[in-house]
Design a protein around this motif. Structure first.
Motif, PDB file in Angstrom:
ATOM      1  N   LYS A   1       8.052  24.796  19.407  1.00  9.81           N
ATOM      2  CA  LYS A   1       7.821  24.308  20.762  1.00  9.81           C
ATOM      3  C   LYS A   1       6.679  25.054  21.442  1.00  9.81           C
ATOM      4  O   LYS A   1       6.089  24.549  22.415  1.00  9.81           O
ATOM      5  CB  LYS A   1       9.095  24.436  21.601  1.00  9.81           C
ATOM      6  CG  LYS A   1       9.482  25.877  21.938  1.00  9.81           C
ATOM      7  CD  LYS A   1      10.749  25.931  22.770  1.00  9.81           C
ATOM      8  CE  LYS A   1      11.149  27.359  23.102  1.00  9.81           C
ATOM      9  NZ  LYS A   1      12.405  27.435  23.879  1.00  9.81           N
ATOM     10  N   LYS A   2       6.338  26.230  20.912  1.00 11.65           N
ATOM     11  CA  LYS A   2       5.212  26.991  21.466  1.00 11.65           C
ATOM     12  C   LYS A   2       3.879  26.379  21.054  1.00 11.65           C
ATOM     13  O   LYS A   2       2.841  26.662  21.665  1.00 11.65           O
ATOM     14  CB  LYS A   2       5.285  28.441  20.982  1.00 11.65           C
ATOM     15  CG  LYS A   2       6.599  29.138  21.298  1.00 11.65           C
ATOM     16  CD  LYS A   2       6.717  30.468  20.560  1.00 11.65           C
ATOM     17  CE  LYS A   2       8.092  31.093  20.729  1.00 11.65           C
ATOM     18  NZ  LYS A   2       8.248  32.338  19.931  1.00 11.65           N
ATOM     19  N   THR A   3       3.901  25.562  20.012  1.00 10.67           N
ATOM     20  CA  THR A   3       2.679  24.955  19.492  1.00 10.67           C
ATOM     21  C   THR A   3       2.388  23.609  20.140  1.00 10.67           C
ATOM     22  O   THR A   3       1.245  23.320  20.514  1.00 10.67           O
ATOM     23  CB  THR A   3       2.800  24.760  17.961  1.00 10.67           C
ATOM     24  OG1 THR A   3       3.016  26.037  17.359  1.00 10.67           O
ATOM     25  CG2 THR A   3       1.553  24.125  17.376  1.00 10.67           C
ATOM     26  N   ALA A   4       3.434  22.773  20.281  1.00 12.34           N
ATOM     27  CA  ALA A   4       3.268  21.432  20.847  1.00 12.34           C
ATOM     28  C   ALA A   4       4.641  20.885  21.217  1.00 12.34           C
ATOM     29  O   ALA A   4       5.664  21.369  20.717  1.00 12.34           O
ATOM     30  CB  ALA A   4       2.583  20.513  19.836  1.00 12.34           C
ATOM     31  N   PRO A   5       4.690  19.869  22.092  1.00  7.58           N
ATOM     32  CA  PRO A   5       5.976  19.239  22.408  1.00  7.58           C
ATOM     33  C   PRO A   5       6.650  18.714  21.145  1.00  7.58           C
ATOM     34  O   PRO A   5       6.000  18.144  20.274  1.00  7.58           O
ATOM     35  CB  PRO A   5       5.582  18.093  23.349  1.00  7.58           C
ATOM     36  CG  PRO A   5       4.288  18.531  23.957  1.00  7.58           C
ATOM     37  CD  PRO A   5       3.573  19.296  22.886  1.00  7.58           C
ATOM     38  N   VAL A   6       7.972  18.916  21.066  1.00  6.26           N
ATOM     39  CA  VAL A   6       8.738  18.525  19.889  1.00  6.26           C
ATOM     40  C   VAL A   6       9.674  17.371  20.254  1.00  6.26           C
ATOM     41  O   VAL A   6      10.454  17.472  21.206  1.00  6.26           O
ATOM     42  CB  VAL A   6       9.564  19.708  19.342  1.00  6.26           C
ATOM     43  CG1 VAL A   6      10.412  19.264  18.152  1.00  6.26           C
ATOM     44  CG2 VAL A   6       8.657  20.879  18.955  1.00  6.26           C
ATOM     45  N   TYR A   7       9.603  16.293  19.474  1.00  2.00           N
ATOM     46  CA  TYR A   7      10.516  15.155  19.628  1.00  2.00           C
ATOM     47  C   TYR A   7      11.366  15.053  18.372  1.00  2.00           C
ATOM     48  O   TYR A   7      10.865  15.147  17.258  1.00  2.00           O
ATOM     49  CB  TYR A   7       9.733  13.862  19.885  1.00  2.00           C
ATOM     50  CG  TYR A   7       9.160  13.832  21.281  1.00  2.00           C
ATOM     51  CD1 TYR A   7       9.847  13.209  22.327  1.00  2.00           C
ATOM     52  CD2 TYR A   7       7.962  14.470  21.568  1.00  2.00           C
ATOM     53  CE1 TYR A   7       9.339  13.219  23.618  1.00  2.00           C
ATOM     54  CE2 TYR A   7       7.443  14.485  22.863  1.00  2.00           C
ATOM     55  CZ  TYR A   7       8.142  13.862  23.878  1.00  2.00           C
ATOM     56  OH  TYR A   7       7.643  13.881  25.159  1.00  2.00           O
TER      57      TYR A   7
END
Length: 290
Positions: free
Chosen positions: A103-109
């Motif tokens: 989640k620190k890298t990009a939004p997670v779905y």
């Protein structure tokens, strides 16, 4: 020992070693597969990482090798497409830790697979809340409208089948369970670029669903690339699709679903055959302006 027997024993040993090496590679190594999708709805290039079917596998301590590999892709979105845990697992810690790291890298779905659904029913009714608390947006018969760079994107999730058929095998929308039908009709009503997380490709490739629902991109896993990959032939077996499944990996196109990307996934639960000739896969999808 006769010379012919020694030769036969040597050939058998070499063959067994090669098989063992292929199985180890199919569980411990990582590969990245890239796809480019062009659309009039995309104004600025956007990178998506798709992963699926981790099945509690570990690539280094706390999946550090997997996390590092994903971070190096510099994604704008990360999609976890189900079966990241096992239904009989002791806990959901592997999936939770991975979400927390990514989640620190990009939004997670996060989309539900059959293992998440069974795990929640049998072990932990609070699973979805734990995944969301870790930092993922869980989507199942719901969607979220977001803006990524300068692009309008609608991300939805559906585990259930997106079709119902009559006796002749033709799509009959009115026979689809109302919650699924209403969700899909609402979901497709937008001018945004539509991404649907559907753990099983079967949900759309059967019953004319992919020729009915207007979706820009469906992403799937579940089939494990056919579990056993045969050179020049592809996957061996794919659940509802049976032997030599057509939709086990790669990118596919339909009348209404413009693109379907299927990942071979990262791991495997207890199967009759181990993953073989089947390197765990991280998929990178680059959305570009047409």
């Amino acid at each position: 020992m006769k010379k012919s027997v020694r030769i036969a024993a040597m050939i058998f040993t070499i063959f067994a070693i090669l098989i063992a090496v292929e199985i180890i590679i199919s569980y411990k190594c990582l590969t990245v597969t890239d796809y480019k999708i062009k659309s009039d709805k995309i104004k600025e290039t956007t990178k998506i990482v798709l992963i699926s079917d981790l099945h509690n596998s570990q690539f280094g301590s706390k999946n550090k090798r997997l996390v590092d590999k994903i971070q190096k892709q510099d994604p704008d979105l990360i999609l976890m497409d189900g079966d990241m845990l096992n239904e009989d697992g002791k806990n959901a810690q592997t999936a939770v830790e991975l979400i927390s790291a990514l989640k620190k890298t990009a939004p997670v779905y996060y989309a539900l697979g059959n293992h998440e659904i069974a795990y929640r029913q049998r072990r932990d009714k609070n699973l979805y809340q734990k995944l969301q608390k870790a930092g993922a947006k869980v989507v199942e018969k719901e969607y979220e409208d977001i803006k990524v760079r300068s692009n309008k994107i609608r991300i939805g999730g559906l585990y259930e089948y997106a079709f119902a058929v009559d006796g002749a095998g033709n799509m009959v929308k009115k026979n689809i369970p109302s919650k699924v039908r209403d969700f899909l009709m609402d979901y497709e009503n937008t001018d945004a670029f539509k991404i649907m997380l559907s753990h099983r490709p079967d949900s759309f490739v059967f019953g004319q669903a992919a020729d009915t629902w207007k979706i820009d991109l469906v992403v799937s896993g579940h089939v494990h690339g056919g579990q056993v990959r045969i050179p020049c032939k592809g996957g061996l077996y794919g659940g509802d699709q049976g032997w030599f499944p057509e939709y086990a990996d790669g990118i596919h196109h339909f009348k209404a679903v413009d693109h379907m990307v299927i990942t071979r996934g990262l791991g495997s639960d207890k199967e009759k055959l181990p993953r073989f000739h089947n390197i765990p896969e991280i998929v990178v999808i680059r959305l570009e302006k047409r």
